[in-house]
Design an enzyme around this catalytic site. Sequence first.
Site, mmCIF file in Angstrom:
data_model
loop_
_atom_site.group_PDB
_atom_site.id
_atom_site.type_symbol
_atom_site.label_atom_id
_atom_site.label_comp_id
_atom_site.label_asym_id
_atom_site.label_seq_id
_atom_site.Cartn_x
_atom_site.Cartn_y
_atom_site.Cartn_z
ATOM 1 N N ILE A 43 0.732 -1.164 -0.073
ATOM 2 C CA ILE A 43 -0.008 0.064 -0.126
ATOM 3 C C ILE A 43 1.084 1.039 -0.018
ATOM 4 C CG2 ILE A 43 -1.887 1.044 1.065
ATOM 5 C CD1 ILE A 43 -2.511 -1.575 2.606
ATOM 6 N N GLU A 44 1.016 2.019 -1.361
ATOM 7 C CA GLU A 44 1.906 2.872 -1.227
ATOM 8 C C GLU A 44 1.122 4.449 -0.855
ATOM 9 O OE1 GLU A 44 3.615 2.787 -5.350
ATOM 10 O OE2 GLU A 44 4.559 1.016 -4.494
ATOM 11 N N CYS A 53 4.746 -2.696 2.911
ATOM 12 C CA CYS A 53 4.928 -3.669 2.235
ATOM 13 C C CYS A 53 3.774 -4.671 2.398
ATOM 14 C CB CYS A 53 6.243 -4.266 2.361
ATOM 15 S SG CYS A 53 7.638 -3.522 1.880
ATOM 16 N N GLU A 55 4.127 -7.907 2.974
ATOM 17 C CA GLU A 55 4.296 -8.902 4.057
ATOM 18 C C GLU A 55 4.078 -8.300 5.558
ATOM 19 O OE1 GLU A 55 6.349 -7.753 1.555
ATOM 20 O OE2 GLU A 55 7.945 -9.154 1.007
ATOM 21 N N CYS A 94 10.826 -6.080 6.420
ATOM 22 C CA CYS A 94 10.009 -7.221 6.360
ATOM 23 C C CYS A 94 10.557 -8.335 7.159
ATOM 24 C CB CYS A 94 9.404 -7.259 5.056
ATOM 25 S SG CYS A 94 8.069 -6.281 4.457
HETATM 26 N N1 THU Z 1 7.504 -4.307 -1.471
HETATM 27 C C1 THU Z 1 6.911 -4.841 -0.836
HETATM 28 O O1 THU Z 1 5.517 -5.139 -1.076
HETATM 29 N N2 THU Z 1 7.656 -6.136 -0.443
HETATM 30 C C2 THU Z 1 8.885 -6.251 -0.523
HETATM 31 O O2 THU Z 1 9.447 -6.982 0.286
HETATM 32 C C3 THU Z 1 9.636 -5.410 -1.261
HETATM 33 C C4 THU Z 1 8.969 -4.140 -1.729
HETATM 34 C C5 THU Z 1 6.808 -2.909 -2.408
HETATM 35 C C6 THU Z 1 7.218 -1.568 -1.558
HETATM 36 C C7 THU Z 1 6.721 -0.842 -2.716
HETATM 37 O O3 THU Z 1 5.367 -0.484 -2.750
HETATM 38 C C8 THU Z 1 7.185 -1.592 -3.982
HETATM 39 O O4 THU Z 1 7.107 -2.909 -3.369
HETATM 40 C C9 THU Z 1 8.528 -1.046 -4.467
HETATM 41 O O5 THU Z 1 9.187 -0.987 -3.676
#
Ligand code: THU
Length: 139
Positions: A43-44, A53, A55, A94
């Site tokens: 979720i950005e 992230c 996870e 994570c």
């Molecule tokens: N991201 C994850 O959701 N999990 C990870 O372990 C690596 C990165 C997401 C964060 C961000 O929204 C996008 O991937 C790019 O970094």
Amino acid sequence: MNDQELVACALHARKQAYTPYSHWTVGAALLTEDGTVYEGCNIENAAYTPTNCAERTAFFKAVSEGARAFTAIAIVGGYDTSEPEQVCAPCGVCRQVMMEFCDPKRFRVVLGTKDGVAQTYTLEELLPCGFGPGTLSGE
Ligand code: THU
């Protein structure tokens, strides 16, 4: 629930990813000892650093609902809606969150692609010499 099914849950979770900035979409599926699966997506945020992230979304959903004992997490990731061809390993933050709630020798991290299970690690393999609750309690 086997690892292949857990990857299928991660692929399902990834469909909800909110990624207007990076367009990198991640899904995770966290399995508890009693067989419950908690799904999470990334979720950005326009301010970037509040981004969560996939996870951690799965872990925080689970912990906030009272779950504490986990056996495995499946993770998939790729660009936008493309089918993931390569594995997406969890970031360091994570891995540290996993360390808080999981036995690093037993907790399994399953990396998937569109074809299912691709690689499996223990948390200890991904985070050797990790700092966790046991460190503070003198274990
Ligand atoms: N991201 C994850 O959701 N999990 C990870 O372990 C690596 C990165 C997401 C964060 C961000 O929204 C996008 O991937 C790019 O970094």
